[in-house]
Motif scaffolding. Sequence first.
Motif, PDB file in Angstrom:
ATOM      1  N   ALA A   1       0.919  -1.131  -0.220  1.00 59.90           N
ATOM      2  CA  ALA A   1      -0.003  -0.098   0.023  1.00 59.90           C
ATOM      3  C   ALA A   1       1.002   1.140  -0.062  1.00 59.90           C
ATOM      4  N   PHE A   2       0.432   2.204  -0.658  1.00 61.12           N
ATOM      5  CA  PHE A   2       1.037   3.615  -0.624  1.00 61.12           C
ATOM      6  C   PHE A   2       0.537   4.407   0.543  1.00 61.12           C
ATOM      7  N   HIS A   3       0.217   3.839   1.609  1.00 66.06           N
ATOM      8  CA  HIS A   3      -0.014   4.687   2.874  1.00 66.06           C
ATOM      9  C   HIS A   3       1.203   5.178   3.541  1.00 66.06           C
ATOM     10  N   PRO A   4       0.950   6.527   3.978  1.00 68.14           N
ATOM     11  CA  PRO A   4       1.950   7.169   4.513  1.00 68.14           C
ATOM     12  C   PRO A   4       2.711   6.506   5.655  1.00 68.14           C
ATOM     13  N   ASP A   5       2.041   5.684   6.271  1.00 69.24           N
ATOM     14  CA  ASP A   5       2.722   4.924   7.471  1.00 69.24           C
ATOM     15  C   ASP A   5       2.779   3.431   7.303  1.00 69.24           C
ATOM     16  N   THR A   6       3.059   3.092   5.956  1.00 63.46           N
ATOM     17  CA  THR A   6       3.397   1.623   5.534  1.00 63.46           C
ATOM     18  C   THR A   6       4.580   1.089   6.297  1.00 63.46           C
ATOM     19  N   VAL A   7       5.583   1.830   6.297  1.00 75.32           N
ATOM     20  CA  VAL A   7       6.830   1.327   7.177  1.00 75.32           C
ATOM     21  C   VAL A   7       6.533   0.741   8.574  1.00 75.32           C
TER      22      VAL A   7
ATOM     23  N   GLY B   1       9.215  -4.589  -2.462  1.00 75.97           N
ATOM     24  CA  GLY B   1       8.795  -4.205  -3.807  1.00 75.97           C
ATOM     25  C   GLY B   1       8.032  -2.951  -3.953  1.00 75.97           C
ATOM     26  N   ASN B   2       7.841  -2.429  -2.776  1.00 76.23           N
ATOM     27  CA  ASN B   2       6.940  -1.103  -2.661  1.00 76.23           C
ATOM     28  C   ASN B   2       8.000   0.046  -2.550  1.00 76.23           C
ATOM     29  N   GLN B   3       8.575   0.525  -3.723  1.00 74.30           N
ATOM     30  CA  GLN B   3       9.705   1.349  -3.758  1.00 74.30           C
ATOM     31  C   GLN B   3       9.517   2.674  -2.786  1.00 74.30           C
ATOM     32  N   TRP B   4       8.349   3.387  -2.803  1.00 70.16           N
ATOM     33  CA  TRP B   4       8.332   4.348  -1.870  1.00 70.16           C
ATOM     34  C   TRP B   4       8.459   4.078  -0.575  1.00 70.16           C
ATOM     35  N   ALA B   5       7.579   3.015   0.168  1.00 72.33           N
ATOM     36  CA  ALA B   5       7.834   2.712   1.427  1.00 72.33           C
ATOM     37  C   ALA B   5       9.292   2.123   1.819  1.00 72.33           C
ATOM     38  N   PHE B   6       9.628   0.925   0.955  1.00 69.63           N
ATOM     39  CA  PHE B   6      10.676   0.490   1.378  1.00 69.63           C
ATOM     40  C   PHE B   6      12.065   1.494   1.408  1.00 69.63           C
ATOM     41  N   HIS B   7      12.073   2.402   0.614  1.00 71.45           N
ATOM     42  CA  HIS B   7      13.373   3.508   0.365  1.00 71.45           C
ATOM     43  C   HIS B   7      12.812   4.708   1.180  1.00 71.45           C
ATOM     44  N   HIS B   8      12.113   4.628   2.231  1.00 75.73           N
ATOM     45  CA  HIS B   8      11.963   5.711   3.234  1.00 75.73           C
ATOM     46  C   HIS B   8      13.191   6.188   3.584  1.00 75.73           C
TER      47      HIS B   8
END
Length: 867
Positions: free
Chosen positions: A753-759, A788-795
């Motif tokens: 998910a592209f949720h702001p708190d995914t991490v 595989g969630n680029q935005w969350a994984f690369h916080h």
Amino acid sequence: MADIQSTQAAAPAIIRRADYRVPDWLIPDIALDFDLDAARTRVWSDMSVARNGDHDRPLRLDGDGLVPLAVKVDGRTLNETEWTLEAGALVVPLGGATHKVEVLVELAPESNSKLMGLYASGGLLCTQCEAEGFRRITFFPDRPDILSRYSVKLTADKARYPILLANGDPVEQGDLEGGRHWALWNDPFPKPCYLFALVAGDLACNADRFVTMSGREVALGIWVREADLPRTDHAMQALKNSMAWDERVYGREYDLDVFNIVAVADFNFGAMENKGLNIFNSRYILADPETATDIDYDGVEGVVAHEYFHNWSGNRVTCRDWFQLSLKEGFTVFRDQNFSADMGSHAVKRIEDVRILRAAQFQEDSGPLAHPVRPESYMEISNFYTATIYNKGAELIRMMALMLGAERFRAGTDLYFDRHDGEAATCEDFVRAMEEGGEIDLGQFRRWYEQAGTPHVRALLSHDPVSRTAELLLEQSVPPTPGQPDKRPMAIPLRVALYDPATGSHHGDELLMLTEAQQRFTFDNFASLPILSINRGFSAPVIVETNRSQADLAFLSAHDDDPFARYEAMQQLMVNVLVGQVAGQSVDVSAVVDAVRNTITDPLLDPAFVAEAVRLPSEAYLGDQMKQVDPDAIHAARDALQTRLGADLEPLWRDIHARTKANGFAVSPAAKGARKLRNVALLYLVASGADDGPAIAYGQFSDADNMTERQSALATLASGTSPEREAALDIFYNRYSDDALTLDKWFQTQAFAFHPDTVELVAELGQHKAFTLNNPNRVRSLYGAFAGNQWAFHHKSGKGYRLVADCIIALDKLNPQTAARLVPPLGRWKRFDEGRAALMRAELQRILNEPGLSKDVTEQASKSLEG
């Protein structure tokens, strides 16, 4: 650097293709006698051994964690001075040419968390031997070029293990005193030990039959838990369709009287093609509308076909050594891709396959783990079950099929199967059969097997109004990869067409062979500059750069008659806008909006194709188009374009969502296409910012009569912050908490998910009572999806890297194979800013510093750290 060097100095030995040597001893026949029990299993092996060649080397039988309880040669029990253990292997000096060698060992399947060899899973005893798991069952020369005929006797407690299955055909069975029973199986076809299998447990069977083209009747069985029987019908139909397709397309008939499949919950791979007894991860067998998405249905069909097709491309003709892995896997992926295309939509299947190739293999080719389709060395063979071996390997077969044409390709495959039946072959053997059967020179084409990296092709089209000719300049290059700084030109087949923008028609569909670093092709009778359609059907696995304008791409997105090229034009139109926005350029978004509008309102287009064409490129794919990946900027640009498309076309999305609602569930291509388009429409409708968007998504979630629409609605809600999000997640969990495969979807949906708190959410899910490191599916559904969630994984904080590294370290102690597959995302540190790169390198070093690290993870992490 000192830490890296010291870690590398202790690394396991490197195995090299150049060092291949024929086996010292052959094992023509082996009889195995299993006394099965989860806590203590005893295995007697009785081998006929034959010296191979003129030498005096001893018999060396590989072992992993085994201790021989007894060793006999020609009926005489050896004392402990007459054999030795060397690096786990049993070494027995022998004179003469042939002997009978017997070995007794004892195993504890319930303690085998590696899931390699003989292990326990959900009350079953089962095996996984590829690549080197058989050495965890008994002492044996564990290499694929040792082909043996197997006779297997299984004895067990009848109440706990009422079903006893092994390779081949059943011979006899009977009861014993004390509530025990036995079964004898025989496989008349010589096979390597990696294809050995047994299963024992309390299983129910979906039984059917298939009559081969020669009139033989084959008994088919899919064995699962009793409660899962209703979910096996789709897999059974896929099996029968596969058998008929292989006869029709390749002339290959099944050869045993029985074909069995068993589904198990704990499995490192998707499935395994053991001769006559395929063992499957249950996610690729079980399917019904309540629990399986259309992607799951397609996955079951494709994997069942893949493993069945291995009966010829992998079993009857197997690999000489593991460097030839793509000989069976690349060829079989090509076969299952074409089967699935024939069962559904050729256009959509090709788009799906290319998307997977670009997401997995292109990234692999551009990173520190890049390797040729036929590798030259490895530290741990399990690390080479990669997208390069499978997916790029399939593309090599596809290119050969394209260059030869259908008839000559079939002649080549017939020659290959007939010439090498019952042998352990090489990739070179396959290429040579294509050359001879197809009457073609593939000398330069062999570089595809030898060179790593994805070729780049620059295509520049120009026009001369005086001569009325168009000239296409093609330039190719292959970037440096680890150990291969300099590359030679490849043989690249490119399908091209030139469109007249005034009439909308094109001049032919030609196959151009690009074989030099630079080549020019001239086309006559063009009054003005045409529009280039190139790499049609994705005829070659290359990255194409062109001088086409946004107007050209918009034209192709509306007029190209090659479905893949039309899809590609739309995607490139979007990529150009998004990459430009990330770079801070002023870009015109209206062309994308117009192109999407034209596509979704074209009544002649297949809904499944429309859904693929209008879906935005993934954030990871966008990152691959940039010299340095900026996850935050990419996410913002993509989110903004998705919102713009949703808002500008909101009435159309509402209409599509409403009119594609079905009255009932069906698995036909038309029904699946309608669901795919409906789910895309829902995504854009919610992205538009419409006040009722979350309510519409929640309504689809609540009303859905199938998992495809239910999970898609859940995924759309999971990326937002509406109250409906929490309600839907709670309902889904409570509904499916007792169904492991479906619960995996709950974990995966939140990790993607592209949720702001995914991490933070993933960290919490890692502590959830339903999460376990012991099940590979559950690990992949959470940590694999999250990576595989680029935005969350690369916080930018590095919290995502720490989460995955912690999982790798903990999992390595239980299941090194699954742990190693989580390492590659950390290895792409060179593609990111120095802050993120430093954080990724630190986690890789922390992994390598872990005491007792497996060679699986050591190889992946050390290569990734070197970059």
